[in-house]
Design a protein around this motif. Structure first.
Motif, mmCIF file in Angstrom:
data_model
loop_
_atom_site.group_PDB
_atom_site.id
_atom_site.type_symbol
_atom_site.label_atom_id
_atom_site.label_comp_id
_atom_site.label_asym_id
_atom_site.label_seq_id
_atom_site.Cartn_x
_atom_site.Cartn_y
_atom_site.Cartn_z
ATOM 1 N N GLY A 138 0.947 -1.245 0.133
ATOM 2 C CA GLY A 138 -0.076 0.189 -0.082
ATOM 3 C C GLY A 138 0.822 1.533 -0.136
ATOM 4 N N GLY A 139 2.088 1.203 -0.297
ATOM 5 C CA GLY A 139 2.964 2.146 -0.414
ATOM 6 C C GLY A 139 4.268 2.053 0.449
ATOM 7 N N ASP A 140 5.462 1.893 -0.091
ATOM 8 C CA ASP A 140 6.606 1.881 0.917
ATOM 9 C C ASP A 140 7.662 2.986 0.701
ATOM 10 O OD1 ASP A 140 7.162 0.677 -1.379
ATOM 11 O OD2 ASP A 140 8.767 -0.638 -0.557
ATOM 12 N N GLY A 141 7.805 3.770 1.617
ATOM 13 C CA GLY A 141 8.789 4.961 1.674
ATOM 14 C C GLY A 141 8.721 5.544 0.155
ATOM 15 N N SER A 142 9.662 5.868 -0.566
ATOM 16 C CA SER A 142 9.602 6.444 -1.757
ATOM 17 C C SER A 142 9.654 5.517 -2.956
ATOM 18 C CB SER A 142 10.779 7.703 -1.801
ATOM 19 O OG SER A 142 12.105 7.152 -1.590
ATOM 20 N N HIS A 176 10.259 12.543 -3.970
ATOM 21 C CA HIS A 176 9.879 11.718 -2.882
ATOM 22 C C HIS A 176 8.861 11.049 -3.082
ATOM 23 C CE1 HIS A 176 11.926 15.379 -1.294
ATOM 24 N NE2 HIS A 176 12.564 14.677 -0.505
ATOM 25 N N SER A 177 8.268 10.797 -4.528
ATOM 26 C CA SER A 177 6.923 10.169 -4.801
ATOM 27 C C SER A 177 7.136 8.813 -5.030
ATOM 28 C CB SER A 177 6.359 11.100 -5.791
ATOM 29 O OG SER A 177 5.110 10.500 -6.183
ATOM 30 N N ARG A 178 6.520 7.806 -4.356
ATOM 31 C CA ARG A 178 6.300 6.528 -4.923
ATOM 32 C C ARG A 178 5.286 6.371 -5.912
ATOM 33 N NH1 ARG A 178 4.998 5.331 1.409
ATOM 34 N NH2 ARG A 178 2.865 6.517 1.474
ATOM 35 N N VAL A 179 4.170 6.900 -6.000
ATOM 36 C CA VAL A 179 3.289 7.273 -6.854
ATOM 37 C C VAL A 179 3.900 7.566 -8.232
ATOM 38 C CG1 VAL A 179 1.170 8.555 -7.888
ATOM 39 C CG2 VAL A 179 1.540 8.045 -5.238
ATOM 40 N N THR A 201 15.899 20.140 -7.913
ATOM 41 C CA THR A 201 15.990 19.784 -6.645
ATOM 42 C C THR A 201 14.990 18.693 -6.039
ATOM 43 O OG1 THR A 201 14.566 21.653 -5.750
ATOM 44 C CG2 THR A 201 16.965 21.852 -5.720
ATOM 45 N N LEU A 202 13.902 18.457 -6.990
ATOM 46 C CA LEU A 202 12.644 17.703 -6.800
ATOM 47 C C LEU A 202 12.617 16.373 -7.636
ATOM 48 C CD1 LEU A 202 9.908 19.975 -5.550
ATOM 49 C CD2 LEU A 202 11.346 18.636 -4.170
ATOM 50 N N LEU A 203 13.959 16.116 -8.286
ATOM 51 C CA LEU A 203 14.094 15.113 -9.391
ATOM 52 C C LEU A 203 15.043 14.223 -8.808
ATOM 53 C CD1 LEU A 203 13.697 16.701 -12.800
ATOM 54 C CD2 LEU A 203 12.324 15.287 -11.832
ATOM 55 N N PRO A 204 14.952 12.896 -8.722
ATOM 56 C CA PRO A 204 15.836 11.964 -8.477
ATOM 57 C C PRO A 204 17.161 11.909 -9.348
ATOM 58 C CG PRO A 204 13.976 10.787 -9.114
ATOM 59 C CD PRO A 204 13.611 12.144 -9.126
ATOM 60 N N GLN A 234 5.546 16.809 -0.779
ATOM 61 C CA GLN A 234 5.703 16.140 0.409
ATOM 62 C C GLN A 234 6.946 16.835 1.627
ATOM 63 O OE1 GLN A 234 5.712 11.903 -0.020
ATOM 64 N NE2 GLN A 234 5.223 12.057 -2.066
ATOM 65 N N LEU A 235 6.279 17.687 2.062
ATOM 66 C CA LEU A 235 7.113 18.641 3.042
ATOM 67 C C LEU A 235 7.621 17.343 4.132
ATOM 68 C CD1 LEU A 235 5.127 21.814 3.089
ATOM 69 C CD2 LEU A 235 7.354 21.554 1.862
ATOM 70 N N GLU A 236 6.744 16.638 4.806
ATOM 71 C CA GLU A 236 7.337 15.791 5.661
ATOM 72 C C GLU A 236 8.395 14.959 5.510
ATOM 73 O OE1 GLU A 236 4.352 13.253 3.383
ATOM 74 O OE2 GLU A 236 4.515 15.281 3.786
ATOM 75 N N ARG A 237 8.563 14.863 4.071
ATOM 76 C CA ARG A 237 10.029 13.881 3.736
ATOM 77 C C ARG A 237 11.157 14.902 3.370
ATOM 78 N NH1 ARG A 237 8.083 8.524 3.022
ATOM 79 N NH2 ARG A 237 5.796 8.419 2.702
ATOM 80 N N MET A 238 11.098 15.806 3.582
ATOM 81 C CA MET A 238 12.101 17.009 3.208
ATOM 82 C C MET A 238 12.993 17.406 4.367
ATOM 83 S SD MET A 238 10.402 19.217 0.353
ATOM 84 C CE MET A 238 9.132 18.517 -1.050
ATOM 85 N N ASN A 239 14.027 17.225 4.369
ATOM 86 C CA ASN A 239 15.209 17.449 5.196
ATOM 87 C C ASN A 239 15.923 18.664 4.569
ATOM 88 O OD1 ASN A 239 14.337 15.753 7.558
ATOM 89 N ND2 ASN A 239 15.263 14.312 6.410
ATOM 90 N N GLY A 240 15.673 20.008 4.974
ATOM 91 C CA GLY A 240 16.381 20.839 4.195
ATOM 92 C C GLY A 240 15.491 21.656 3.376
ATOM 93 N N SER A 241 15.969 22.554 2.279
ATOM 94 C CA SER A 241 15.269 23.366 1.564
ATOM 95 C C SER A 241 15.286 22.837 0.386
ATOM 96 C CB SER A 241 15.758 24.662 1.607
ATOM 97 O OG SER A 241 14.949 25.575 0.870
ATOM 98 N N PHE A 242 14.078 22.590 -0.463
ATOM 99 C CA PHE A 242 14.133 21.821 -1.682
ATOM 100 C C PHE A 242 13.451 22.904 -2.688
ATOM 101 C CE2 PHE A 242 14.779 18.196 0.772
ATOM 102 C CZ PHE A 242 15.467 17.099 -0.115
#
Length: 332
Positions: A138-142, A176-179, A201-204, A234-242
């Motif tokens: 049902g969703g695991d991490g990213s 940060h998106s598993r979706v 900054t938001l691309l793996p 997903q601000l809750e998964r961000m450590n630092g400024s993205f």
């Protein structure tokens, strides 16, 4: 009863559904065909079936969820299963119990189906190797969220009649998106063209190796696309400024009517929810009754999860449990 509902015609030989990766086009198509029949079933007065009669389903969510957990619960109940939701917040896991100990505890309860959401990538796969039942991620991490990608695909296919040849833009917090990951895998497998649109900054790293076109400008990324799929920041998964600020993020990457004008006139607007209005999407766009299919996605979610539970139940052994039963083999 449609052809897809018969065991001989359903093409899904897997014990678990841990991700989209590795699934064949015919397996994905078979699940979508079965889900189509459940859309019709769910619109009837009598929504109940006895497909899972006598089976036990446990929903084990280590992360908070409203849509996904309630959708799995409703899906199981409509199929006739005994459904139990385990409250992790008040469970022994919070007291220091390991995931392996949790698996052994679950095994002792003899469930048939286990629907799991976990904050760590790979945790659901680890659990699946230690339990004797079918496991749905049902969703695991990213990492992955396979049922979300399936319900998105069903929504698109019912509106557009196909997946192959469509151009889909996935926009926002890809990192940060598993979706996003599950949708990229599914859409590529089914012959769609996928674009990702986000600030660097938001691309793996290495996202282009997943077979997508990369854009850093919304208007260029949305040009002539058939589907615009927005993602939550997903601000809750961000450590630092993205991102510099939420206001600037919306200005550059939030979907509004001006940016949407670059897409095809009949382009569909999607969002997995929950939405942050005024952050990644404007209310006028989200509520557009002609183009937004966000509410339909929720409806398709129940049907898809019914199809997944049905398909996996057909591969369950009908023999009694053995202590320590489990599989350390196939990931799906």
């Amino acid at each position: 009863m449609s052809a897809a509902e018969t065991s001989s015609d359903l093409i899904f030989p897997h014990r678990h559904l841990l991700g989209i990766e590795g699934l064949l086009p015919q397996e994905i198509g078979s699940l979508l065909d079965l889900a189509d029949t459940y859309v019709d079933q769910n619109r009837q007065t009598n929504k109940k079936k006895s497909v899972l009669s006598g089976r036990t389903q446990i929903n084990l969510f280590f992360e908070n969820s409203t849509r996904t957990q309630s959708s799995f619960e409703l899906a199981g109940k409509r199929l006739g299963a005994d459904v139990m939701n385990m409250s992790v917040a008040s469970s022994s896991i919070k007291k220091g119990e390991t995931l392996i100990d949790t698996a052994q505890t679950l095994n002792a309860m003899h469930p048939d189906l286990l629907c799991v959401r976990h904050g760590d990538s790979g945790a659901v796969a680890l659990l699946a190797r230690k339990v004797g039942c079918a496991v749905v991620n049902g969703g695991d991490g990213s990492h992955e969220h396979p049922t979300q990608a399936l319900l998105d695909a069903l929504t698109i296919r019912r509106r557009k009649g196909r997946l192959q040849g469509l151009t889909v833009a996935i926009c926002g917090d890809i990192l940060h998106s598993r979706v996003a990951r599950s949708n990229i895998l599914l859409l590529n497998t089914m012959g769609a063209r996928v674009r990702v649109v986000a600030p660097p900054t938001l691309l793996p790293a290495g996202i282009d190796r997943m077979g997508v076109e990369v854009f850093h400008d919304m208007r260029k990324g949305l040009k002539d696309v058939d589907i615009v799929m927005m993602l939550r920041l997903q601000l809750e998964r961000m450590n630092g400024s993205f991102v510099p600020s939420v206001r600037e993020y919306f200005h550059l990457f939030g979907l509004d009517e001006a940016k949407l004008s670059a897409a095809k006139p009949d382009a569909l607007i999607m969002h997995p929810g929950p939405m942050n209005r005024g952050v990644e999407i404007d209310s006028a766009v989200a509520d557009d009754i002609n183009r937004s299919v966000i509410r339909e996605q929720v409806e398709m979610g129940v049907a898809v999860r019914m199809a997944v539970l049905d398909a996996l139940s057909r591969n369950l052994p009908n023999t009694p449990y053995v202590n320590g039963a489990g599989s350390d083999g196939a990931g799906k």
